[in-house]
Design an enzyme around this catalytic site. Sequence first.
Site, PDB file in Angstrom:
ATOM      1  N   ARG A 196      52.875  23.492 -11.122  1.00 18.55           N
ATOM      2  CA  ARG A 196      53.653  24.604 -10.574  1.00 18.55           C
ATOM      3  C   ARG A 196      52.668  25.550  -9.909  1.00 18.55           C
ATOM      4  O   ARG A 196      51.829  26.168 -10.574  1.00 18.55           O
ATOM      5  CB  ARG A 196      54.433  25.332 -11.675  1.00 18.55           C
ATOM      6  CG  ARG A 196      55.229  26.526 -11.144  1.00 18.55           C
ATOM      7  CD  ARG A 196      56.232  27.054 -12.157  1.00 18.55           C
ATOM      8  NE  ARG A 196      55.635  27.920 -13.158  1.00 18.55           N
ATOM      9  CZ  ARG A 196      55.589  27.625 -14.453  1.00 18.55           C
ATOM     10  NH1 ARG A 196      56.071  26.482 -14.899  1.00 18.55           N
ATOM     11  NH2 ARG A 196      55.058  28.471 -15.312  1.00 18.55           N
TER      12      ARG A 196
ATOM     13  N   ASP B  91      51.630  27.667 -18.885  1.00 21.65           N
ATOM     14  CA  ASP B  91      51.349  28.770 -17.957  1.00 21.65           C
ATOM     15  C   ASP B  91      49.848  28.995 -17.837  1.00 21.65           C
ATOM     16  O   ASP B  91      49.087  28.729 -18.769  1.00 21.65           O
ATOM     17  CB  ASP B  91      51.990  30.066 -18.463  1.00 21.65           C
ATOM     18  CG  ASP B  91      53.474  30.132 -18.160  1.00 21.65           C
ATOM     19  OD1 ASP B  91      53.934  29.370 -17.285  1.00 21.65           O
ATOM     20  OD2 ASP B  91      54.174  30.920 -18.806  1.00 21.65           O
TER      21      ASP B  91
END
Length: 311
Positions: A184, A134
Site C-alpha cells: 500500500r 502500517d
Amino acid sequence: MIHTLLRRILLWAARNAWLGERLPDLPFMRRAVRRFMPGEGIADALGAAVDLQVQGIGTLYTKLGEAITDPAGAQAVVDHYLELLGRFREAGIDGEISVKPTQLGLDIDEAVCLGHLRTLATAAAAVDSYLWIDMEDSAYVDRTLDLYQRLRASHANTGICLQAYLRRTAKDVERLLPLGPAVRLVKGAYDEPKELAFRSRKEVDANFLGLAVTMLRESRTRQMRVGLGTHDVELVEQIATHAAAAGIPKTAFEVQMLYGIRAKEQRRLARSGYRVQVLIAYGSAWYRWYMRRLAERPANVLFALRQLIPG
C-alpha cells in the site's frame, strides 16, 4: 509556503504530550474527528461498512494507537483484532485489518511482535481476510521491512505500507519485489528531515507516480498486489493512464482512501470500474492520528475550524 508551515505546526502538535492530554476533551475536537471515524468501538466500525459494501467498496480496519510499551497492552491489541476478525463473518463483512508494529510490542521485543503478527495473519487467513502492516516514522522502517519479509515467507495474505515521501522507498520496493509483495503506497504523514524525505508536494507526487508505475509494471510478471493510498484523484487517474499505455488495466490496483474523505469520489471511482477500499479507523487513541490527517490536506483544517462555530 503556508501549507508547509501549517503541516509542520500540525505535526508538532501531534507529538506534543500536553496538547494530546487536553485537546481530545474539547467538544469541537470531538465533533471534528467524527468526520474521519464513525466511532470508537468495533460495532461503530462495522456499522459504517454496510453502505460501503453495497456500493462495491471494500473496507480495511485499524484500531488507533501506537507506541505500546507493556506486553499486556500489546496482547490486548492482538485480542481485539482477533475479535474483530471473528465478527467479519458474523456481520457478512468482507474486511481486512491494518496494524502498527509498535501496537504489537515492537519497542519491547521484536520476536514477540513477529509472533503477534503471525497470530493475526493466521486468524485472518482462516476467514479469507488479509493483514496489512502500517509503516511508522523513519526510525522504524528497517525493522518493519524485516518483520514483513519474515512474515511474508510463511503468510501470503500479508501486505506492507510504504511512504512515497521517503527518499529510500525506491530501494525498499526493489528489496521487496522478490517476495511478490502486497504494497500500500501512501505519501507519508510524519515530520521527517529533508535528508530523509522529499519536502515539496511536487516531489512527493512525482515519486508516488514513479513508484506506482514501477510496481504496476512489475505486477505483469510477478504475483503482486498494489494499493494506492491517496485522496489525490488526479494522481490516481494519471497513474491509470500510464498503466493503460503499458497494457495494464485499472483493475490491476486498488484505490485506498480514508473513511469520510472524498466520499463522493470514492463512489464515483467505484462506479467507473476502479477497485476501491476504504480504511475505517476507530478507537479512543485518535489524537495523533487526527492531527496527521489535518496535516495531509488543508481542506481538512478548514473543516476542523468550522467546528468552532456553534451549531
